[in-house]
Enzyme design. Structure first.
Site, PDB file in Angstrom:
ATOM      1  N   GLY A   3       0.871  -1.173   0.000  1.00  0.00           N
ATOM      2  CA  GLY A   3       0.000   0.000   0.000  1.00  0.00           C
ATOM      3  C   GLY A   3       0.902   1.215   0.000  1.00  0.00           C
ATOM      4  CB  SER A  28       4.376  -3.863  -2.109  1.00  0.00           C
ATOM      5  OG  SER A  28       4.372  -2.642  -2.786  1.00  0.00           O
TER       6      SER A  28
END
Lengths: 235, 235
Positions: free
Chosen positions: B90, B122
């Protein structure tokens, strides 16, 4: 009266540095023999001197001299006496850090609000907004604050890129990133495509160049803004 | 002994959430009935509950339950008692801000160093490095610090993208951005392409997946790292 050009980019593909803007700049800076250059954003890490030389080469084509703010012992005095000011692009985190550390951010805002003609490109445009929170840059240095000059009542996303529908890359699109910003912030964001700029004259804010811009507001669907539109209603 | 998977992305093009990693995860979390999920990065601004549900659906396929850290009154206690931990992607600025504001960043680092199996994807991978300064994300919130977990002696650029030689866009390439970082920082940066991950077992750090990774060091030309390579020599 404010007199500002806020450009998405300094350079278009297969064109020279500032080349597409020079006709506009010769009018914008028509009363300036010399402009003060703020090279703090240091694109690709080049030095202040190298960056100032690059700006000087471009402005020489319209017979305007360029002096780097780093050449002055007193940068506040330099800003207060500048005939015109240009902040070049590079890394926004670095630019904002240097503006704070050299204690010039409020003076820069003040002199532009009082009417010193200003040009920003890329990071130099992002700082015209309320905050630098819509930069695309990597956080290579930790700034004392994300708050910027507040010359316009919204934020700028420079080098705005439409989603690439052919891409197999799963990183977020620019639009997704701006929507994430709007999960936490109410400030409108204008996505300025390369070749577009805002022309600020007093309280009027006009989109210039051949392209549309993309406007993002919290809890609203993004809309396209036609060139020539006035954006002073935004807040 | 550290036992960590640091993945570039959660999701490959035309594949389900975590799908490509599930065989690896069923081994990685083989001793876990339940893992603790850290949903703070809130991709596209979704809620902690929505994000936890998404993670739970994926882990259900390998018979592991998922509970969000937000469901616990005492998140420090939750971390200390977790059988395994997963931090999803995110916005890295938001994730790091929440880790600091909820006062869990040092506990998270401690329990992973002591051996609690960890998965990051991520943004959840970026925080495994020394700092979050090579994130691609937009600074939508101002974190108290850019310093992160320091589980590996270098930084991660997730979703690493090679320059698009066909592009007419003048925004900086990923490589240019990382080079700007190295104008001011000595920390090595590993560009992890989507589909690659690092497998950390104790002090060994192995590149996994089918792709090469790209390693950037200050004042050196970037090099390609073959899958299967050990990166524990880096510092």
């Amino acid at each position: 009266m404010k007199n500002i050009i806020i450009a998405s980019t300094s350079t278009l593909h297969e064109s020279g540095y500032l080349e597409y803007l020079l006709p506009e700049l010769s009018v914008h800076f028509k009363n300036c023999k010399t402009i003060l250059f703020i090279p703090y954003a240091r694109p690709s890490g080049i030095t202040h001197e190298e960056y100032t030389e690059k700006a000087a080469l471009a402005f020489a084509k319209i017979n305007i001299a360029v002096k780097g703010i780093n050449e002055y012992e007193d940068p506040i005095d330099a800003l207060q006496n500048a005939e015109g000011i240009f902040t070049g692009g590079g890394n926004t985190f670095l630019l904002v850090t240097q503006l704070y550390k050299n204690n010039v951010i409020s003076t820069l805002s003040d002199v532009i609000k009082k009417g010193t003609p200003y040009l920003g490109t890329s990071a130099g445009s992002v700082i015209c907004g309320l905050s630098m929170q819509n930069t695309n840059d990597m956080p290579i240095i930790y700034p004392p604050s994300f708050q910027t000059l507040g010359l316009i009542p919204f934020n700028i996303n420079a080098h705005y890129l439409d989603p690439d529908t052919q891409s197999k890359h799963m990183g977020e699109t620019r639009e997704t990133r701006i929507k994430e910003f709007h999960s936490f912030n109410t400030i409108p964001v204008l996505g300025l495509r390369e070749g577009s700029w805002l022309d600020v004259k007093g309280e009027s804010i006009t989109l210039k160049g051949n392209l549309k811009a993309r406007l993002f507001k919290q809890n609203q669907i993004a809309i396209e803004i036609q060139t020539g539109s006035d954006l002073s209603y935004l807040k």
